[in-house]
Design a protein around this motif. Structure first.
Motif, PDB file in Angstrom:
ATOM      1  N   UNK A   1      37.288  20.357  77.669  1.00  0.00           N
ATOM      2  CA  UNK A   1      38.032  19.566  78.650  1.00  0.00           C
ATOM      3  C   UNK A   1      37.069  18.958  79.657  1.00  0.00           C
ATOM      4  N   UNK A   2      36.065  19.704  80.046  1.00  0.00           N
ATOM      5  CA  UNK A   2      35.087  19.199  81.011  1.00  0.00           C
ATOM      6  C   UNK A   2      34.343  17.991  80.456  1.00  0.00           C
TER       7      UNK A   2
ATOM      8  N   UNK B   1      34.540  14.151  81.781  1.00  0.00           N
ATOM      9  CA  UNK B   1      33.323  13.415  82.134  1.00  0.00           C
ATOM     10  C   UNK B   1      33.281  12.059  81.419  1.00  0.00           C
ATOM     11  N   UNK B   2      33.621  12.071  80.142  1.00  0.00           N
ATOM     12  CA  UNK B   2      33.628  10.824  79.375  1.00  0.00           C
ATOM     13  C   UNK B   2      34.683   9.861  79.923  1.00  0.00           C
ATOM     14  N   UNK B   3      35.844  10.379  80.263  1.00  0.00           N
ATOM     15  CA  UNK B   3      36.903   9.535  80.822  1.00  0.00           C
ATOM     16  C   UNK B   3      36.464   8.912  82.133  1.00  0.00           C
ATOM     17  N   UNK B   4      35.868   9.718  82.985  1.00  0.00           N
ATOM     18  CA  UNK B   4      35.395   9.213  84.280  1.00  0.00           C
ATOM     19  C   UNK B   4      34.312   8.140  84.078  1.00  0.00           C
TER      20      UNK B   4
ATOM     21  N   UNK C   1      41.570   7.385  83.415  1.00  0.00           N
ATOM     22  CA  UNK C   1      42.127   8.706  83.692  1.00  0.00           C
ATOM     23  C   UNK C   1      41.972   9.547  82.427  1.00  0.00           C
ATOM     24  N   UNK C   2      42.089  10.840  82.555  1.00  0.00           N
ATOM     25  CA  UNK C   2      41.997  11.729  81.398  1.00  0.00           C
ATOM     26  C   UNK C   2      43.069  11.360  80.381  1.00  0.00           C
ATOM     27  N   UNK C   3      44.290  11.136  80.845  1.00  0.00           N
ATOM     28  CA  UNK C   3      45.391  10.781  79.951  1.00  0.00           C
ATOM     29  C   UNK C   3      45.116   9.466  79.220  1.00  0.00           C
ATOM     30  N   UNK C   4      44.659   8.456  79.944  1.00  0.00           N
ATOM     31  CA  UNK C   4      44.369   7.158  79.325  1.00  0.00           C
ATOM     32  C   UNK C   4      43.244   7.279  78.299  1.00  0.00           C
TER      33      UNK C   4
ATOM     34  N   UNK D   1      41.725   7.393  72.594  1.00  0.00           N
ATOM     35  CA  UNK D   1      41.063   8.074  71.481  1.00  0.00           C
ATOM     36  C   UNK D   1      42.039   8.305  70.326  1.00  0.00           C
ATOM     37  N   UNK D   2      43.261   8.695  70.647  1.00  0.00           N
ATOM     38  CA  UNK D   2      44.286   8.893  69.614  1.00  0.00           C
ATOM     39  C   UNK D   2      44.593   7.567  68.925  1.00  0.00           C
ATOM     40  N   UNK D   3      44.756   6.499  69.703  1.00  0.00           N
ATOM     41  CA  UNK D   3      45.005   5.184  69.115  1.00  0.00           C
ATOM     42  C   UNK D   3      43.881   4.779  68.166  1.00  0.00           C
ATOM     43  N   UNK D   4      42.644   5.009  68.586  1.00  0.00           N
ATOM     44  CA  UNK D   4      41.485   4.671  67.745  1.00  0.00           C
ATOM     45  C   UNK D   4      41.537   5.445  66.430  1.00  0.00           C
TER      46      UNK D   4
END
Length: 79
Positions: free
Chosen positions: A38-39, A43-46, A51-54, A59-62
């Motif tokens: 999760x960390x 970090x990748x999202x930031x 946002x973490x959700x976005x 990633x799921x869409x990809x």
């Protein structure tokens, strides 16, 4: 900075109705990540400015496009 006007009762009711309609169009999936994973996802999202959700949604869409060759946005429009 201008002062915000308090919302009228009609505005509050309209906002609650909108939120209820919006929330009814969504599904909730609970997924547990190991803390270290999760960390790194956070970090990748930031870093991506998301946002973490976005970030997870993207990633799921990809992955859906990669595996099924379908654009998830096209599928969502059919609901």
């Amino acid at each position: 900075m201008p002062d915000k006007k308090p919302k009228s009762e009609a505005q509050k009711i309209a906002q609650k109705e909108y939120q209820k309609k919006y929330m009814s169009s969504l599904e909730t999936i609970h997924y547990r990540f190991p803390k270290a994973k999760k960390a790194i996802i956070s970090e990748a999202a930031e870093t991506a400015g998301l946002s973490l959700n976005a970030f997870v949604d993207r990633a799921v869409d990809h992955e859906i496009e990669s595996v099924l060759g379908k654009d998830p946005a096209d599928q969502a429009d059919q609901d």
